[in-house]
Design a protein around this motif. Structure first.
Motif, PDB file in Angstrom:
ATOM      1  N   ALA A   1       0.827  -1.206   0.000  1.00  0.00           N
ATOM      2  CA  ALA A   1       0.000   0.000   0.000  1.00  0.00           C
ATOM      3  C   ALA A   1       0.860   1.255   0.000  1.00  0.00           C
ATOM      4  O   ALA A   1       0.605   2.205  -0.750  1.00  0.00           O
ATOM      5  CB  ALA A   1      -0.923  -0.007   1.216  1.00  0.00           C
TER       6      ALA A   1
ATOM      7  N   VAL B   1      -8.104  -0.279  -0.899  1.00  0.00           N
ATOM      8  CA  VAL B   1      -6.699  -0.678  -0.761  1.00  0.00           C
ATOM      9  C   VAL B   1      -6.592  -2.188  -0.564  1.00  0.00           C
ATOM     10  O   VAL B   1      -5.766  -2.865  -1.202  1.00  0.00           O
ATOM     11  CB  VAL B   1      -6.036   0.065   0.416  1.00  0.00           C
ATOM     12  CG1 VAL B   1      -4.611  -0.453   0.644  1.00  0.00           C
ATOM     13  CG2 VAL B   1      -6.003   1.567   0.152  1.00  0.00           C
TER      14      VAL B   1
ATOM     15  N   ILE C   1      -6.403   5.235  -6.499  1.00  0.00           N
ATOM     16  CA  ILE C   1      -5.237   4.400  -6.191  1.00  0.00           C
ATOM     17  C   ILE C   1      -4.583   3.904  -7.482  1.00  0.00           C
ATOM     18  O   ILE C   1      -3.349   3.867  -7.594  1.00  0.00           O
ATOM     19  CB  ILE C   1      -5.660   3.213  -5.310  1.00  0.00           C
ATOM     20  CG1 ILE C   1      -6.236   3.728  -3.993  1.00  0.00           C
ATOM     21  CG2 ILE C   1      -4.472   2.291  -5.041  1.00  0.00           C
ATOM     22  CD1 ILE C   1      -6.898   2.665  -3.154  1.00  0.00           C
TER      23      ILE C   1
END
Length: 516
Positions: free
Chosen positions: A19, A60, A104
């Motif tokens: 992450a 995530v 992301i």
């Protein structure tokens, strides 16, 4: 190239690294615990306050699973991965979940990892392999075919606003939880029934709560993590959704809290939207869930200190018989309950073994600290009736027969009452259950310490009570509790046994020649 291979290898081993260094995102400490739970645990359940980042950590987690679980050999996909994001409405998928995924994805591309990020689409991510993808869609209870294509070596289901998803959807999802599979539920705890709510008290799940008051932006009173809840919002909700109370009225069991030097009592909206708690239980709930959580917290703090057992052991014993798997031993030392011990019986009545364990436990603790004998309280309705005579034959006079069906009276025939002296009880079972409630009640200055035990939590919070026409309190039948739990509440019964009234102990001692 060697450095890149090392980074990808480390990402598979540590999702927090993935992450941070591959996706370029920042998680707070509580979000990171959730991420690592999804990495290592099959089932993770998260309740959350508003803007606490539950959808962000879901995104995530989903992408970590998508990118770290496939396996290749000579360029061929030999271990496929499928990830499904779902929510009660299409809007929640398209306008809430997918924007988090997209942000992301863009960060990964900007960091030079576009080669592994795949192609971002309106409702998912497509890779160069048909059997490796992430897709999002509405959880339609009338379209079970939508779930039929999710058999894979690596499978993940991420459900946002999980309390609004129909039970039949979860049946379909659970049918796909095979192999290396994950399910992540995130939701506001706006109802106390249903699959999502039950996940917060089931031992099958790893459980978390994201409290908006603990958010970094709130604690620091400045923007630490953009987009998360801030101090001003929480401060406004304290003033509008909570009641200012006096220190003398403070009751932790009501969810009361301190904020900027004053005491407040939250309404249900604040409990759900800020604290990440469920609404207050109905008035007929014997023991509120929050009381158990407080007792768990006290237990954990006490254990850290290296707990001394300077109190007499009261051992509650609930004996398994035909059709039940385990007997339960509950050791209580005044306010401290040690870890419950379950003894597997295989569905057979193992009287000799249970009697032996009881005797050894009592003798081990007898006279060790206080000079007083440890005591055992055995449920003697059913299989437990055989245990007391076995121990009596061996000279054990500190073992008591605990019959839930007996009258709730003292040695003189006077009614047993609650701590206030106000309530009387229909039978000994009702008295003992209520004694546990009084012991846990924060408004009565509870110092109770219970070991974290999901099954015990479920059993303790499942029982309902009511007044009879004569004004006495009665607990609902055990069979009703068993139907909802899907098992017998053995752990809670064993705990209740430890509150066997001292007046009855005296009677048992005086008449030991009759009983034993």
């Amino acid at each position: 190239m060697e450095k890149l291979a090392g980074m990808l290898k480390r990402s598979r081993e540590d999702w927090a690294y993935c992450a941070r260094d591959i996706m370029g995102v920042k998680l707070d400490s509580e979000q990171e615990k959730i991420l690592l739970s999804v990495q290592h645990e099959k089932m993770t359940s998260v309740t959350s306050g508003t803007a606490r980042g539950k959808d962000f950590v879901t995104a995530v987690s989903s992408l970590c699973f998508l990118y770290t679980t496939p396996r290749f050999k000579n360029g061929d996909l030999i271990s496929n991965t499928k990830v499904a994001l779902t929510a009660p409405t299409d809007r929640q998928v398209k306008d809430i979940m997918m924007p988090e995924i997209a942000r992301i994805h863009r960060r990964m591309v900007s960091k030079g990892f576009g080669f592994m990020a795949g192609e971002l689409q309106s409702y998912g991510i497509k890779t160069g392999h048909e059997e490796w993808f992430l897709t999002g869609f509405k959880a339609d209870e009338h379209n079970h075919e939508a779930w039929s294509g999710f058999h894979a070596v690596n499978t993940m289901f991420a459900v946002t606003e999980a309390s609004g998803v129909a039970e039949t959807i979860y049946d379909a999802i659970e049918g796909n939880l095979q192999g290396n599979s994950r399910i992540l539920l995130v939701f506001n705890f706006n109802r106390t029934t249903g699959y999502a709510a039950k996940s917060q008290s089931s031992s099958r799940w790893k459980k978390f709560r994201l409290n908006s008051m603990n958010a970094p932006n709130v604690l620091e009173k400045k923007t630490v993590i953009p987009g998360q809840v801030d101090y001003e919002w929480v401060n406004d909700k304290v003033s509008t959704w909570c009641t200012l109370i006096q220190e003398s009225d403070f009751n932790e069991g009501e969810g009361d809290f301190r904020w900027e030097g004053s005491c407040y009592r939250p309404n249900d909206l604040f409990r759900i939207k800020v604290l990440g708690l469920g609404p207050k239980e109905s008035a007929d709930t014997l023991i509120p869930r929050y009381w158990i959580e407080l007792a768990n917290q006290r237990w954990q703090e006490f254990v850290k200190e290296g707990f001394p057992r300077h109190d007499v052991l009261r051992l509650g014993v609930d004996v398994a018989g035909m059709g039940r798997d385990s007997s339960c031993f509950c050791p209580r030392y005044a306010d401290f309950v040690d870890t419950l011990k379950m003894v597997h019986s295989g569905g057979k009545a193992n009287h000799t073994e249970i009697a032996g364990i009881t005797k050894v436990t009592l003798n081990t603790h007898a006279d060790k600290y206080t000079g007083k004998k440890a005591m055992a309280f055995v449920d003697t309705i059913g299989e437990g009736a055989a245990i007391v005579p076995i121990l009596a034959e061996q000279g054990m006079t500190n073992v008591y027969s605990c019959k839930f069906s007996e009258a709730a009276t003292d040695s003189g025939g006077n009614p047993l009452t609650d701590l206030t002296g106000q309530y009387e009880f229909a039978n000994l079972r009702a008295y003992l259950f209520w004694a546990v409630r009084d012991w846990l009640d924060p408004s009565k200055g509870s110092k109770a310490m219970l070991p974290p035990d999901d099954d015990l939590l479920q059993e303790a919070t499942e029982a309902r009570w009511k007044f009879q026409s004569n004004g006495k309190i009665i607990i609902e039948p055990k069979d009703d509790i068993k139907k909802r739990l899907g098992r017998s509440p053995d752990r809670f019964d064993a705990l209740a046994n430890t509150f066997y009234p001292s007046s009855q102990e005296a009677v048992a001692q005086d008449l030991s020649g009759v009983f034993f």
